[in-house]
Scaffold this active site. Structure first.
Site, PDB file in Angstrom:
ATOM      1  N   HIS A 134     -25.466 -11.704 -17.775  1.00  0.00           N
ATOM      2  CA  HIS A 134     -24.379 -11.703 -18.368  1.00  0.00           C
ATOM      3  C   HIS A 134     -23.378 -13.025 -18.091  1.00  0.00           C
ATOM      4  O   HIS A 134     -22.286 -13.097 -18.715  1.00  0.00           O
ATOM      5  CB  HIS A 134     -23.576 -10.400 -18.173  1.00  0.00           C
ATOM      6  CG  HIS A 134     -22.952 -10.274 -16.758  1.00  0.00           C
ATOM      7  ND1 HIS A 134     -21.691 -10.536 -16.511  1.00  0.00           N
ATOM      8  CD2 HIS A 134     -23.727  -9.947 -15.714  1.00  0.00           C
ATOM      9  CE1 HIS A 134     -21.420 -10.122 -15.426  1.00  0.00           C
ATOM     10  NE2 HIS A 134     -22.385  -9.868 -14.470  1.00  0.00           N
ATOM     11  N   SER A 191     -28.429 -13.602 -13.248  1.00  0.00           N
ATOM     12  CA  SER A 191     -27.941 -12.428 -14.102  1.00  0.00           C
ATOM     13  C   SER A 191     -27.572 -12.846 -15.481  1.00  0.00           C
ATOM     14  O   SER A 191     -26.818 -13.925 -15.581  1.00  0.00           O
ATOM     15  CB  SER A 191     -26.435 -12.025 -13.352  1.00  0.00           C
ATOM     16  OG  SER A 191     -26.146 -10.843 -14.060  1.00  0.00           O
ATOM     17  N   ASN A 225     -18.987 -19.082  -7.303  1.00  0.00           N
ATOM     18  CA  ASN A 225     -18.242 -18.669  -8.478  1.00  0.00           C
ATOM     19  C   ASN A 225     -16.932 -18.992  -8.700  1.00  0.00           C
ATOM     20  O   ASN A 225     -16.166 -18.633  -9.877  1.00  0.00           O
ATOM     21  CB  ASN A 225     -18.651 -17.259  -8.651  1.00  0.00           C
ATOM     22  CG  ASN A 225     -18.324 -16.429  -7.404  1.00  0.00           C
ATOM     23  OD1 ASN A 225     -19.158 -16.831  -6.373  1.00  0.00           O
ATOM     24  ND2 ASN A 225     -17.728 -15.455  -7.351  1.00  0.00           N
ATOM     25  N   CYS A 260      -8.242  -9.010  -6.771  1.00  0.00           N
ATOM     26  CA  CYS A 260      -7.553  -7.613  -7.259  1.00  0.00           C
ATOM     27  C   CYS A 260      -8.347  -6.531  -7.539  1.00  0.00           C
ATOM     28  O   CYS A 260      -7.980  -5.499  -7.847  1.00  0.00           O
ATOM     29  CB  CYS A 260      -6.788  -7.994  -8.384  1.00  0.00           C
ATOM     30  SG  CYS A 260      -7.679  -9.151  -9.640  1.00  0.00           S
ATOM     31  N   THR A 310     -38.238   2.770 -15.442  1.00  0.00           N
ATOM     32  CA  THR A 310     -39.055   2.268 -16.690  1.00  0.00           C
ATOM     33  C   THR A 310     -38.028   1.117 -17.127  1.00  0.00           C
ATOM     34  O   THR A 310     -36.816   1.172 -17.039  1.00  0.00           O
ATOM     35  CB  THR A 310     -38.534   3.471 -17.786  1.00  0.00           C
ATOM     36  OG1 THR A 310     -39.235   4.528 -17.595  1.00  0.00           O
ATOM     37  CG2 THR A 310     -38.764   3.100 -19.116  1.00  0.00           C
TER      38      THR A 310
HETATM   39  C1  LIG Z   1     -21.497 -12.513 -11.052  1.00  0.00           C
HETATM   40  C2  LIG Z   1     -22.181 -12.819  -9.728  1.00  0.00           C
HETATM   41  C3  LIG Z   1     -23.045 -12.081  -9.008  1.00  0.00           C
HETATM   42  C4  LIG Z   1     -23.388 -10.711  -9.464  1.00  0.00           C
HETATM   43  O1  LIG Z   1     -23.992 -10.401 -10.633  1.00  0.00           O
HETATM   44  P1  LIG Z   1     -24.138  -9.049 -11.586  1.00  0.00           P
HETATM   45  O2  LIG Z   1     -25.042  -9.212 -12.478  1.00  0.00           O
HETATM   46  O3  LIG Z   1     -22.681  -8.721 -11.891  1.00  0.00           O
HETATM   47  O4  LIG Z   1     -24.476  -8.020 -10.386  1.00  0.00           O
HETATM   48  C5  LIG Z   1     -23.531 -12.394  -8.055  1.00  0.00           C
HETATM   49  N1  LIG Z   1     -23.191 -13.701  -7.296  1.00  0.00           N
HETATM   50  C6  LIG Z   1     -22.725 -14.563  -8.008  1.00  0.00           C
HETATM   51  C7  LIG Z   1     -22.494 -15.972  -7.774  1.00  0.00           C
HETATM   52  C8  LIG Z   1     -21.780 -14.257  -9.301  1.00  0.00           C
HETATM   53  O5  LIG Z   1     -21.043 -15.088  -9.893  1.00  0.00           O
END
Ligand SMILES: *Cc1c(COP(=O)(O)O)cnc(C)c1O
Length: 396
Positions: A201, A199, A151, A324, A237
């Site tokens: 988002h 995930s 990430n 941070c 749910t």
């Molecule tokens: C964003 C991220 C997560 C966490 O995902 P969430 O849906 O925010 O809990 C885990 N692993 C990596 C590599 C990510 O970039």
């Protein structure tokens, strides 16, 4: 000019995802566990979404468990493999030094419970070496968990090779693919992945929803006890609007993946060339084997936090090499893992560009970064020591 260049932190929701979500909220409010028609309609929608997502990663629908996001999926996958391993006397886990904290902190907890964890080095390139994984495997290894794409520096691991090694040695292989799903082709069959976290988002879907893929035959351990939702493996749910939004976003991302990657790669490399002109700077992570949206640079003699604040004033949203989140200024464990020293890691910038970035925007980012880095260096005591020869430059 406003440029959002922090897509690795989260993404803007797509229109398709918003529409699918509002459709879910308006029309499919029934509880999928209810027997009357409104409930069964919701159940149908839920199962359609599951089948859609399964198809995209080449899994079976029953192998997909919906979760609250990537962190939950990582926790459930790791605890599952650990507890199942322990029953057979296997308590050794292999991971890498630069995993997401959702993985590393879960492993820390397991170490306190008597598990042994080996963290493979990721070297200057930001890549795990399959031969080093092979050498680290033991008779009592119950899990290998290596992320598909990092990430912070965007490096892409040799997942199929790792999968093949694990399969041959009958060790469960989990991958945190949160940065990869919707951005890179995923095929859990071909890549021999046993468990995978995703995930919504991170691919223009809603926050607070994700999924865990767990291959048939893996008995999942529950994190949440309660009702029989998700085949009894994840009570509560179902978040149907979120799941519908995620599915629409993923479908769209996968459909345009090649086109997006071609465009972003071009801009990524343009940004890398432009930022390389800044003296005493360096790209972090392998230049080729990285996500098409990721640019991560270190600039000697500056503080990443100040860089971010000044870039924000120029309309650029980016991220730095310091965590941070904790309120403290710890240098990123990812940058330390690839061998950057503290001072250099502190002066880092992560740009995670979106699919619709333009050349003009890239030019603005390059110009703004050059200006801000020069400005910060103009009154940096570290920079003065470096230029006066009192300290040696680390980045040539
Ligand atoms: C964003 C991220 C997560 C966490 O995902 P969430 O849906 O925010 O809990 C885990 N692993 C990596 C590599 C990510 O970039």
């Amino acid at each position: 000019m406003n440029i959002y260049a922090d897509n690795a932190a989260t993404t803007e929701m797509s229109e398709a995802a918003i529409n699918a979500m509002t459709d879910g909220m308006r029309n499919w409010y029934g509880n999928p566990s209810s027997l009357y028609t409104i409930g069964q309609k919701a159940k149908e929608k839920l199962e359609e979404a599951r089948a859609e997502i399964a198809g995209i990663i080449h899994a079976q629908p029953r192998e997909i468990i919906f979760t609250s996001g990537g962190s939950e999926a990582d926790n459930q996958a790791i605890l599952t493999a650990a507890l199942n391993g322990k029953k057979k006397g296997k308590t050794h886990i292999i991971s890498s030094a630069f995993e997401h904290h959702a993985v590393l902190h879960t492993l820390k907890k397991l170490e306190k419970d008597g598990f042994t964890v080996t963290l493979l080095p990721v070297h200057e390139s930001g890549l795990v070496r399959p031969d080093e994984l092979e050498a680290a495997l033991r008779e009592d290894t119950c899990l290998v968990t290596i992320m598909t794409a990092n990430n912070e520096i965007g490096t892409i691991q040799p997942i199929a090779e790792i999968g093949a090694i694990c399969r041959a040695r009958h060790v469960v292989f989990h991958t945190d693919a949160v940065q990869a799903v919707g951005h890179l082709p995923i095929d859990v069959e071909a890549q021999q992945i046993d468990m995978l976290s995703a995930s919504a988002h991170k691919f223009h879907g809603p926050k607070g929803v994700g999924f865990l893929y767990a291959r048939k035959g893996i008995v999942l351990q529950n994190l949440i006890e309660g009702g029989a939702q998700e085949r009894g493996k994840r009570a509560g749910t179902e978040n149907l609007p979120g799941i519908l939004g995620m599915t629409a976003a993923l479908k769209e991302a996968v459909g345009a993946m090649e086109q997006h990657n071609t465009h972003m790669k071009k801009i990524r490399d343009y940004l890398i060339r432009g930022l390389s002109e800044i003296p005493h700077s360096a790209l972090n992570g392998d230049a080729e084997r990285r996500l098409s949206g990721n640019v991560n640079f270190s600039f000697e003699g500056i503080e990443g936090e100040s860089l971010l604040i000044l870039l924000d004033q120029k309309g650029i949203s980016a991220s730095s090499g310091s965590a941070c989140t904790s309120g403290a200024l710890d240098p990123s464990h990812v940058l330390l893992a690839i061998g950057r020293v503290h001072d250099v890691a502190h002066g880092s910038l992560r740009l995670s560009i979106g699919e619709d970035i333009t050349v003009q925007e890239a030019d603005h980012i390059i110009e703004a970064t050059k200006e801000v880095v020069a400005y910060l260096r103009s009154f940096s005591p570290v920079w003065r020591d470096l230029t006066e020869g009192k300290k040696e430059f680390i980045l040539k």
